[in-house]
Each structure stands twice: as structure tokens, then as C-alpha cells.
Design a protein around this motif. Structure first.
Motif, PDB file in Angstrom:
ATOM      1  N   VAL A  93       0.830  -1.212   0.000  1.00  0.00           N
ATOM      2  CA  VAL A  93       0.000   0.000   0.000  1.00  0.00           C
ATOM      3  C   VAL A  93       0.861   1.258   0.000  1.00  0.00           C
ATOM      4  CG1 VAL A  93      -1.635   1.354   1.399  1.00  0.00           C
ATOM      5  CG2 VAL A  93      -2.015  -1.093   1.054  1.00  0.00           C
ATOM      6  N   ILE A  94       1.848   1.319   0.878  1.00  0.00           N
ATOM      7  CA  ILE A  94       2.669   2.527   1.000  1.00  0.00           C
ATOM      8  C   ILE A  94       3.556   2.717  -0.232  1.00  0.00           C
ATOM      9  CG2 ILE A  94       4.446   3.699   2.372  1.00  0.00           C
ATOM     10  CD1 ILE A  94       1.520   3.639   3.553  1.00  0.00           C
ATOM     11  N   SER A  95       4.048   1.635  -0.824  1.00  0.00           N
ATOM     12  CA  SER A  95       4.832   1.779  -2.058  1.00  0.00           C
ATOM     13  C   SER A  95       3.977   2.382  -3.163  1.00  0.00           C
ATOM     14  CB  SER A  95       5.383   0.420  -2.505  1.00  0.00           C
ATOM     15  OG  SER A  95       6.332  -0.040  -1.587  1.00  0.00           O
ATOM     16  N   ALA A  96       2.752   1.892  -3.297  1.00  0.00           N
ATOM     17  CA  ALA A  96       1.846   2.444  -4.307  1.00  0.00           C
ATOM     18  C   ALA A  96       1.503   3.892  -3.986  1.00  0.00           C
ATOM     19  CB  ALA A  96       0.579   1.594  -4.388  1.00  0.00           C
ATOM     20  N   ALA A 115       7.124  14.219  -0.752  1.00  0.00           N
ATOM     21  CA  ALA A 115       7.633  14.620   0.567  1.00  0.00           C
ATOM     22  C   ALA A 115       6.573  14.469   1.648  1.00  0.00           C
ATOM     23  CB  ALA A 115       8.136  16.052   0.528  1.00  0.00           C
ATOM     24  N   HIS A 116       5.296  14.491   1.270  1.00  0.00           N
ATOM     25  CA  HIS A 116       4.225  14.353   2.256  1.00  0.00           C
ATOM     26  C   HIS A 116       4.113  12.927   2.800  1.00  0.00           C
ATOM     27  CE1 HIS A 116       2.554  18.387   1.816  1.00  0.00           C
ATOM     28  NE2 HIS A 116       2.923  18.276   0.559  1.00  0.00           N
ATOM     29  N   VAL A 117       4.745  11.959   2.124  1.00  0.00           N
ATOM     30  CA  VAL A 117       4.740  10.574   2.605  1.00  0.00           C
ATOM     31  C   VAL A 117       6.167  10.049   2.745  1.00  0.00           C
ATOM     32  CG1 VAL A 117       2.412   9.916   1.908  1.00  0.00           C
ATOM     33  CG2 VAL A 117       4.271   9.765   0.241  1.00  0.00           C
ATOM     34  N   PHE A 148       0.880  -0.823  11.141  1.00  0.00           N
ATOM     35  CA  PHE A 148      -0.480  -0.391  10.836  1.00  0.00           C
ATOM     36  C   PHE A 148      -0.653   1.091  11.173  1.00  0.00           C
ATOM     37  CE2 PHE A 148      -5.072  -0.118  11.299  1.00  0.00           C
ATOM     38  CZ  PHE A 148      -5.479  -0.777  10.153  1.00  0.00           C
ATOM     39  N   TRP A 149      -0.104   1.499  12.302  1.00  0.00           N
ATOM     40  CA  TRP A 149      -0.199   2.888  12.732  1.00  0.00           C
ATOM     41  C   TRP A 149       0.516   3.803  11.732  1.00  0.00           C
ATOM     42  CZ3 TRP A 149       2.321   4.930  17.895  1.00  0.00           C
ATOM     43  CH2 TRP A 149       1.944   6.252  18.110  1.00  0.00           C
ATOM     44  N   SER A 150       1.711   3.414  11.305  1.00  0.00           N
ATOM     45  CA  SER A 150       2.441   4.249  10.346  1.00  0.00           C
ATOM     46  C   SER A 150       1.701   4.314   9.010  1.00  0.00           C
ATOM     47  CB  SER A 150       3.877   3.767  10.169  1.00  0.00           C
ATOM     48  OG  SER A 150       3.932   2.565   9.446  1.00  0.00           O
ATOM     49  N   MET A 151       1.045   3.214   8.615  1.00  0.00           N
ATOM     50  CA  MET A 151       0.255   3.249   7.379  1.00  0.00           C
ATOM     51  C   MET A 151      -0.885   4.255   7.520  1.00  0.00           C
ATOM     52  SD  MET A 151      -1.668   0.201   5.263  1.00  0.00           S
ATOM     53  CE  MET A 151      -2.886  -0.136   6.529  1.00  0.00           C
ATOM     54  N   TYR A 152      -1.540   4.247   8.666  1.00  0.00           N
ATOM     55  CA  TYR A 152      -2.615   5.208   8.925  1.00  0.00           C
ATOM     56  C   TYR A 152      -2.084   6.640   8.819  1.00  0.00           C
ATOM     57  CZ  TYR A 152      -5.842   8.125  11.515  1.00  0.00           C
ATOM     58  OH  TYR A 152      -6.668   9.154  11.897  1.00  0.00           O
ATOM     59  N   VAL A 153      -0.919   6.909   9.417  1.00  0.00           N
ATOM     60  CA  VAL A 153      -0.332   8.248   9.378  1.00  0.00           C
ATOM     61  C   VAL A 153      -0.052   8.668   7.933  1.00  0.00           C
ATOM     62  CG1 VAL A 153       1.726   9.590  10.014  1.00  0.00           C
ATOM     63  CG2 VAL A 153       0.611   8.130  11.717  1.00  0.00           C
ATOM     64  N   TYR A 154       0.532   7.763   7.138  1.00  0.00           N
ATOM     65  CA  TYR A 154       0.820   8.081   5.734  1.00  0.00           C
ATOM     66  C   TYR A 154      -0.461   8.318   4.944  1.00  0.00           C
ATOM     67  CZ  TYR A 154       5.700   6.658   6.379  1.00  0.00           C
ATOM     68  OH  TYR A 154       6.997   6.566   6.788  1.00  0.00           O
TER      69      TYR A 154
END
Length: 189
Positions: free
Chosen positions: A102-105, A117-119, A165-171
Motif C-alpha cells: 500500500v505505502i509503495s503504491a 515529501a508528504h509521505v 499499521f499505525w504508520s500506514m494510517y499516518v501516511y
């Protein structure tokens, strides 16, 4: 090709070696696999440090470094899921691998918008990575039998899954205004 890029390539090259050690039928094989994984993990920190210190950041290194990290972690998780075959490894592995996809995409999409820069990697992401690496090293170093070390590895892996999971939510929260804005812009056309 510079030293930081060579270290990143070394990290990728160490993956088949730690797989081989993990499956060897010797009582020292788990520890050997964990040592190789630890060396690979150290090169992750070292290549970034050297690239910044020596001002040797390259587009190739910027591309390969996160790929090498994700490959290394995903392979370790797959090995552990296969050998431990329980909820305590499988559930965190699903969260960790799913989040990475998810975060890579998300980062790729945000880069297309000029908002990468926002992620960018946050301090929370660094804590997540530290807990994850220690958990993986502990679990790789021990046969899949319940003992104090394996229980510690399970706990650390669960903690890293929560941080993941928390860091994914933040991103996703940081990217949400751009996702919403993009949807509004498309519907205006």
C-alpha cells in the motif's frame, strides 16, 4: 557505482544465502541465517549513512535501497510463516507485507503529483523498522519451537505489526487531502 550502492546490492545478494542457511539441516543453521540477516540489516543503515555523509546519493540507490529492504523483510517473513505456521507470525506478516504494498503504491502516486515529501519516511517508520528487524533476527535465530526467545520474537513482531499499521494510517492520513482533491478534480471534468 559507489560504495553505498554496492552495499545495497550486497544486501540483495545476501538474501539467497540466508535462505540457504535457514534450511540447512544443522543445529547452527538458524543462528547462521540470523547472522546473515543481521549483516544485511546493518548494510541497510550503513549504505544510507555513507550516501549522506559522502554525498553519494544516486537515483539508482534511491530506487534500489527500499526495494532491497522490502525483499529482505518479505523473504524473512515468508520463511517464518512457513516454518512457524501460526497466527503469531502469519497475522503480523500479512499486515507488514500488505502495508509495504500500500505505502509503495501511495508513494509512487504521490510522486506523480509532485507531493512525495508528504509521505516521506517518518520517525514512527524508523521505530517500526527497528522492532521489525529485531523480531525477525530473534525468530530467524531460533528453531520454530516455543521457548522464551521465540515468545519474545512473537511479541516484538506483534508490536512491529501494530507500529506498521499505525504508520500506514499516518501516511494515508497525510495523503488523504490529495486523494480527495484528486477525486474532486476528476468529478469536475
Amino acid at each position: 557505482m559507489n560504495i553505498p550502492n554496492i552495499l545495497t546490492l550486497l544486501r540483495v545478494g545476501l538474501i539467497p544465502i540466508f535462505i540457504l542457511f535457514y534450511y540447512l539441516p544443522f543445529n547452527w543453521s538458524y543462528l547462521a541465517a540470523a547472522i546473515v540477516f543481521t549483516v544485511a540489516s546493518i548494510t541497510d543503515w550503513l549504505d544510507g549513512y555513507l550516501a549522506r555523509k559522502w554525498e553519494q546519493s544516486t537515483p539508482f540507490g534511491a530506487f534500489l535501497d527500499p526495494v532491497a529492504d522490502k525483499l529482505m523483510v518479505a523473504v524473512a517473513l515468508v520463511l517464518l510463516v512457513q516454518s512457524h505456521a501460526n497466527f503469531w507470525v502469519t497475522a503480523p506478516a500479512m499486515v507488514i507485507i500488505g502495508r509495504e504494498i500500500v505505502i509503495s503504491a501511495l508513494r509512487e502516486w504521490m510522486a506523480e503529483l509532485g507531493k512525495r515529501a508528504h509521505v516521506a519516511v517518518s520517525q514512527l517508520g524508523k521505530y517500526k523498522t527497528a522492532a521489525q528487524m529485531v523480531a525477525l533476527i530473534v525468530l530467524l535465530a531460533n528453531p520454530p519451537l516455543v521457548n522464551n526467545w521465540v515468545i519474545l520474537g512473537y511479541v516484538l513482531l506483534m508490536i512491529s505489526a501494530v507500529l506498521t499499521f499505525w504508520s500506514m494510517y499516518v501516511y494515508l492520513r497525510a495523503a488523504w487531502p490529495y486523494m480527495s482533491m484528486h477525486a474532486v478534480q476528476k468529478s469536475d471534468k
